[in-house]
Design an enzyme around this catalytic site. Structure first.
Site, PDB file in Angstrom:
ATOM      1  N   HIS A  59       0.873  -1.181   0.000  1.00 30.21           N
ATOM      2  CA  HIS A  59       0.000   0.000   0.000  1.00 30.21           C
ATOM      3  C   HIS A  59       0.907   1.226   0.000  1.00 30.21           C
ATOM      4  O   HIS A  59       1.600   1.475   0.993  1.00 30.21           O
ATOM      5  CB  HIS A  59      -0.906  -0.004   1.233  1.00 30.21           C
ATOM      6  CG  HIS A  59      -1.837  -1.182   1.262  1.00 30.21           C
ATOM      7  ND1 HIS A  59      -3.094  -1.165   0.682  1.00 30.21           N
ATOM      8  CD2 HIS A  59      -1.684  -2.439   1.759  1.00 30.21           C
ATOM      9  CE1 HIS A  59      -3.675  -2.348   0.845  1.00 30.21           C
ATOM     10  NE2 HIS A  59      -2.840  -3.147   1.495  1.00 30.21           N
ATOM     11  N   LEU A  60       0.916   1.957  -1.117  1.00 28.68           N
ATOM     12  CA  LEU A  60       1.770   3.155  -1.200  1.00 28.68           C
ATOM     13  C   LEU A  60       0.993   4.408  -0.815  1.00 28.68           C
ATOM     14  O   LEU A  60       1.572   5.477  -0.679  1.00 28.68           O
ATOM     15  CB  LEU A  60       2.384   3.296  -2.590  1.00 28.68           C
ATOM     16  CG  LEU A  60       3.363   2.183  -3.011  1.00 28.68           C
ATOM     17  CD1 LEU A  60       3.914   2.437  -4.414  1.00 28.68           C
ATOM     18  CD2 LEU A  60       4.516   2.052  -2.021  1.00 28.68           C
ATOM     19  N   HIS A 176      -8.920 -10.423  -1.449  1.00 24.19           N
ATOM     20  CA  HIS A 176      -8.864 -10.193   0.006  1.00 24.19           C
ATOM     21  C   HIS A 176     -10.061 -10.939   0.582  1.00 24.19           C
ATOM     22  O   HIS A 176     -11.206 -10.556   0.356  1.00 24.19           O
ATOM     23  CB  HIS A 176      -8.937  -8.684   0.285  1.00 24.19           C
ATOM     24  CG  HIS A 176      -9.180  -8.323   1.714  1.00 24.19           C
ATOM     25  ND1 HIS A 176      -8.251  -7.660   2.483  1.00 24.19           N
ATOM     26  CD2 HIS A 176     -10.245  -8.503   2.522  1.00 24.19           C
ATOM     27  CE1 HIS A 176      -8.732  -7.460   3.702  1.00 24.19           C
ATOM     28  NE2 HIS A 176      -9.946  -7.958   3.751  1.00 24.19           N
ATOM     29  N   HIS A 229      -2.661 -12.611   1.302  1.00 26.46           N
ATOM     30  CA  HIS A 229      -2.328 -12.729   2.736  1.00 26.46           C
ATOM     31  C   HIS A 229      -3.089 -13.811   3.520  1.00 26.46           C
ATOM     32  O   HIS A 229      -3.873 -13.511   4.409  1.00 26.46           O
ATOM     33  CB  HIS A 229      -2.475 -11.370   3.437  1.00 26.46           C
ATOM     34  CG  HIS A 229      -3.696 -10.554   3.171  1.00 26.46           C
ATOM     35  ND1 HIS A 229      -4.972 -11.023   3.333  1.00 26.46           N
ATOM     36  CD2 HIS A 229      -3.827  -9.262   2.776  1.00 26.46           C
ATOM     37  CE1 HIS A 229      -5.818 -10.064   3.053  1.00 26.46           C
ATOM     38  NE2 HIS A 229      -5.167  -8.989   2.708  1.00 26.46           N
ATOM     39  N   ASP A 302       2.284  -7.059   2.324  1.00 27.86           N
ATOM     40  CA  ASP A 302       1.081  -6.296   2.706  1.00 27.86           C
ATOM     41  C   ASP A 302       1.499  -5.024   3.464  1.00 27.86           C
ATOM     42  O   ASP A 302       0.857  -4.633   4.451  1.00 27.86           O
ATOM     43  CB  ASP A 302       0.102  -7.129   3.556  1.00 27.86           C
ATOM     44  CG  ASP A 302      -1.264  -6.431   3.694  1.00 27.86           C
ATOM     45  OD1 ASP A 302      -1.483  -5.417   3.016  1.00 27.86           O
ATOM     46  OD2 ASP A 302      -2.095  -6.918   4.488  1.00 27.86           O
TER      47      ASP A 302
HETATM   48  O1  DOR Z   1      -4.062  -4.804   7.743  1.00 25.14           O
HETATM   49  C1  DOR Z   1      -4.423  -4.418   6.631  1.00 25.14           C
HETATM   50  N1  DOR Z   1      -4.177  -3.163   6.204  1.00 25.14           N
HETATM   51  N2  DOR Z   1      -5.095  -5.276   5.841  1.00 25.14           N
HETATM   52  C2  DOR Z   1      -5.656  -4.888   4.679  1.00 25.14           C
HETATM   53  O2  DOR Z   1      -6.251  -5.703   4.030  1.00 25.14           O
HETATM   54  C3  DOR Z   1      -5.581  -3.470   4.262  1.00 25.14           C
HETATM   55  C4  DOR Z   1      -4.433  -2.790   4.841  1.00 25.14           C
HETATM   56  C5  DOR Z   1      -4.480  -1.293   4.726  1.00 25.14           C
HETATM   57  O3  DOR Z   1      -4.805  -0.768   3.649  1.00 25.14           O
HETATM   58  O4  DOR Z   1      -4.158  -0.604   5.715  1.00 25.14           O
HETATM   59 ZN    ZN Z   2      -5.956  -7.311   2.322  1.00 25.84          ZN
END
Ligand code: DOR
Ligand code: ZN
Length: 422
Positions: A59-60, A176, A229, A302
């Site tokens: 996640h950027l 997911h 995940h 993740d």
């Molecule tokens: O822990 C998580 N954080 N799981 C996810 O599926 C999304 C991610 C996030 O975008 O913060």
């Molecule tokens: Zn996820």
């Protein structure tokens, strides 16, 4: 013209480790040694040289959540963690559900000039789970996969439709898996430690029921699907069985699911809060078994950076996620290789070969990108979140002693990270 030699390293191949040199010209690997004057020589004596790590799940946060992370800080963290390529999830603001967001990400990544960035588009518009996106357009714009990550596609009929379209468009779906009704308002794994802590539990069935659904859909439609995940023993078993039956399913797990269990929540440190949650020791060991026997194809981080404002609150209100790019190799080395579960060729497959194959970004045998991750497999140190270059300092592993450091990250024949902390 740019020529580089990586000298005397232990080069990690698909099924062996061979001491030797790597010759690079104009960003590509040469198949045979050439007698040339290199502009740059990396002395890799005593170090292991992996194919550049590929993280297919990060996640950027850009656009929209730049206070948590942006493409520049996130890709800096990536190369520090040894990643030469990352795939970024679409739960941004706006959601990456149209070609203009894909183009924006690609331009920002180009300007950042750290690692390769492959955007992942959304499966449904606005990630609302109601209407599928224009998959062909997303693919044409440069999406390497589609996912609603952060959120499940709850409606089975929408997922069925998405699989049919994704099959036609020949684009990977990354799922997911979380039945929100079953997960209800849980915040940690349901079980002994949740009870002791007095925190609401999430049943493992929330994850497993959705995996079962998507395996059945994938089987019925003969469509490819990649499960994000995975964290439970049951999930490993479902995917193991499905693969045995010939279903086109692949999956990933994350370092925190093989390095930690839910006893960590007893600290009430919100950095242990992640979705899916940390599970039991039996789950952790089952994840390692799944890695050993090839049920689990990929280790992805993740990487979910959050601002302290989102974490420095009561457990129930804290955001889910772990900042993972800068600890992934050390955790994998410590908990998978040094514990003798797997060897380096297997780790190379989990962190580079398999994600490239699944995503179709290999570049082919003839023209190989000169992407390499050069590591010291022996160095021991304590993880220090303060030193992260990611904006997200949220790790449950702060202070943990680990073994293995990234020394150089080479992307397209250029050094993008060098460890100066000798
Ligand atoms: O822990 C998580 N954080 N799981 C996810 O599926 C999304 C991610 C996030 O975008 O913060
Ligand atoms: Zn996820």
């Amino acid at each position: 013209m740019n020529r580089m030699i990586i000298k005397n390293g232990f080069v990690v191949k698909d099924d062996a480790v061979i001491k030797g040199n790597i010759y690079i010209k104009d960003g590509m690997v040469l198949r045979e040694a050439e007698d040339f004057d290199a502009d740059e020589v990396i002395d890799a004596e005593g170090l292991y040289v992996f194919d550049g790590f590929v993280d297919m799940h990060v996640h950027l946060r850009e656009p929209g959540f730049e206070y948590k992370e942006d493409i520049l800080s996130g890709t800096k963290a990536a190369v520090k963690g040894g990643f030469t390529s990352v795939c970024c999830m679409p739960n941004t603001n706006p959601v990456c559900d149209n070609p203009s967001v894909i183009t924006y990400i690609k331009e920002k990544a180009m300007a950042a000039d750290n690692c390769r960035v492959y955007p992942i588009g959304a499966i449904t518009k606005g990630q609302k789970g109601a209407e599928i996106t224009e998959m062909f357009k997303l693919k044409r714009a440069g999406a390497v996969a589609l996912s609603d990550d952060g959120l499940p596609v709850l409606n089975g009929n929408i997922m069925r439709l998405a699989m049919e379209y994704a099959k036609t468009a020949d684009i990977l779906l990354i799922c997911h898996e979380e039945d929100k009704e079953i997960a209800a308002d849980g915040v940690v794994n349901e079980g002994y430690n949740a009870t002791i802590a007095g925190l609401r539990g999430i049943s493992r069935v929330a994850e497993e029921a959705m995996i079962a659904r998507d395996i059945l859909l994938s089987s019925a439609l003969d469509a490819r699907v990649h499960i994000a995940h995975i964290s439970t023993k049951g999930s490993v078993e479902l995917i193991r069985q499905a693969k045995r039956l010939g279903v086109k399913v692949t999956c990933e797990t994350c370092p925190h699911y093989f390095s930690a269990n839910d006893s960590l929540i007893l600290s009430f440190d919100t950095n242990t809060k992640v979705n899916p949650p940390l599970r039991t020791e039996a789950d952790r060991l089952a994840i390692i078994d799944g890695i050993k026997d090839g049920t689990i194809d990929v280790v992805a981080t993740d990487h979910a950076p959050h601002h302290t404002n989102d974490k420095f609150v009561e457990y129930n209100y804290a955001a889910n996620g772990i900042s993972g790019l800068e600890t992934a190799f050390a955790l994998a080395n410590t908990y998978l290789v040094k514990s003798r579960a797997i060897d380096y060729p297997r780790l190379n497959r989990l962190m580079s070969v398999n994600p490239k194959k699944i995503l179709g970004i290999s570049g082919g045998e003839k023209e190989r990108y000169a992407d390499f991750t050069i590591v010291d497999t022996e160095k021991k140190y304590r993880i220090d979140a303060k030193k992260f270059v990611s904006k997200g300092k949220n790790t449950p592993f702060n202070g943990l002693e680990v073994q293995g450091s990234v020394e150089y990250t080479v992307v397209g024949g250029k050094i993008k990270y060098k460890n100066d902390n000798k």
